[in-house]
Scaffold this active site. Sequence first.
Site, mmCIF file in Angstrom:
data_model
loop_
_atom_site.group_PDB
_atom_site.id
_atom_site.type_symbol
_atom_site.label_atom_id
_atom_site.label_comp_id
_atom_site.label_asym_id
_atom_site.label_seq_id
_atom_site.Cartn_x
_atom_site.Cartn_y
_atom_site.Cartn_z
ATOM 1 N N ILE A 336 -18.412 -57.514 38.003
ATOM 2 C CA ILE A 336 -17.172 -56.757 38.254
ATOM 3 C C ILE A 336 -16.158 -57.652 38.959
ATOM 4 C CG2 ILE A 336 -16.187 -54.924 39.723
ATOM 5 C CD1 ILE A 336 -18.619 -53.177 38.940
ATOM 6 N N ASP A 340 -11.628 -58.996 34.579
ATOM 7 C CA ASP A 340 -10.274 -58.466 34.821
ATOM 8 C C ASP A 340 -10.238 -56.954 34.595
ATOM 9 O OD1 ASP A 340 -9.466 -61.206 34.899
ATOM 10 O OD2 ASP A 340 -9.437 -61.186 32.719
ATOM 11 N N SER A 365 -8.027 -51.516 34.107
ATOM 12 C CA SER A 365 -7.720 -52.797 33.468
ATOM 13 C C SER A 365 -6.778 -53.529 34.400
ATOM 14 C CB SER A 365 -7.041 -52.580 32.122
ATOM 15 O OG SER A 365 -6.534 -53.804 31.664
ATOM 16 N N ARG A 366 -7.212 -54.708 34.889
ATOM 17 C CA ARG A 366 -6.387 -55.412 35.873
ATOM 18 C C ARG A 366 -5.243 -56.186 35.214
ATOM 19 N NH1 ARG A 366 -10.889 -54.704 39.301
ATOM 20 N NH2 ARG A 366 -12.392 -56.254 38.642
ATOM 21 N N VAL A 367 -5.160 -56.129 33.889
ATOM 22 C CA VAL A 367 -3.996 -56.719 33.218
ATOM 23 C C VAL A 367 -2.999 -55.594 32.946
ATOM 24 C CG1 VAL A 367 -3.219 -57.859 31.101
ATOM 25 C CG2 VAL A 367 -5.271 -58.655 32.254
#
Length: 502
Positions: A336, A340, A365-367
């Site tokens: 984790i 991303d 979603s880190r994008v």
Amino acid sequence: MSNINPNEIISVLKSEIENYEVKTQVSETGSIVSVGDGIATVYGINHAMYGEIVEFETGVRGLVQNLEMKTVGVVLLGSDKGLTEGSKVVRTGKKAGIPVGDDMIGRVVNSLGAPIDGKGAINTTDYRPIENEAPSVIDRKSVTVPLETGILAIDSMFPIGRGQRELIIGDRQTGKTSIAVDTILNQKGKDVICIYVAIGQKASTVSKIVSTLNKYGAMDYSIVVSSTASDTAPLQYIAPYSGTAIAEYFMYKGKDVLIVYDDLSKHAVAYRAMSLLLKRPPGREAYPGDVFYLHSRLLERSSRLSDELGGGSITALPIIETLAGDVSAYIPTNVISITDGQIFLESELFFSGNRPAVNVGLSVSRVGGAAQTKAMKKVAGSLRIDLAQFREMEIFTQFSSDLDKSTQELLDHGHRLVELLKQPLYHPLSLHRQVITLCGAMNKLYLDIPVKEIKPFQEDMLSYIEEKAPELCTRIDTEKVYTDDIKDEIISLINEFKSKSR
């Protein structure tokens, strides 16, 4: 017998002597001190490098993994049959690598790159080391191009971009592989090469996935790298690295690649088995201390390259299996923190019929919006908030009977959203189908349709609109925009369909 001209012979000999170079070949040879459990301790190859391939006298190859004072620890990439104490070992001077080439597309190979689908040899043009340095910060470009999965719940709320690493995490039998396979099927005609790496799976499971990919025509742009449960731990350990080496071959040619690692929990277990046999000290949960580095050096190789390097990308979908939903175990927390974002699948949702069983609260979603089409970004604006409010309200109103109008509408809207996000297996949705579905939902056009009839209504409505306004569907798919006139047209078409179907 023809006459031989002595002058010719002399001139040939002269040129040979002139061009003669003294080439000394020293091959360092060692011998086995002990062998067992797929590990050989070798004495005498003092200059061996970490990760180098050595060859035993039976023809089997090994990978140097431990460098000690007087001996080296070698893991065997095959059977130890016929190897005994004193057997000869020769250094090859080559790092572990895999043959790569365009002809691999459509094939099933093992972790050493050899075909296992019975379709004959593969004409490979290149050779890449399985361990390779990840592209540097300067060599990368930010993730902006979407990689559509075709799954409404993911594309609308947790978009994945080309060059991103999105973890799929959940208990066993919650549909993790299904999400990955659906994503592969959805890349048809999108110029994305897909690589599916099976680590420690049953051979029958891999065969089933290959037949599914064949059935939907996805093997035309896919490669399957398989290291089954019956393979030795070292072969399972190198499988994801081999898959990534194949992916890098295409990435550096400017292509977009999607790679699925199914799954990294089994990969860590194989590495643990190997490390313990090599007598490395165990750490937390008996995993070796470098198990974080095991996955970080693998996943960091997935990126989007800068335009100077061709602009290719590798998008990774690693899969991790949890036990009883415990994401705080060692391997899940490690992965984790490397990826991303994650798509968290829950057993409870799965068994209650919400499939894909995506937990909207724990997934991220880190994008994010950077990798979402303008159309999807606009149409799915408040979807997550609406679902969160619905979940909260649902818990509060379980015990009350009389609800005010706004609360009742919020609940009705939420029930219909949950129903719309359900999606059958191997049925990825195109962009226009997702946009039309969400446009109707966000404008609350489905409130007068009973919850049980939502799915058939959605299917009939989409077919009706595709038939009635094909140019609208094409426009959404090609321009990827959602303007006010598109919105108004969709709303009027849905209303038109509703009045006709009554």
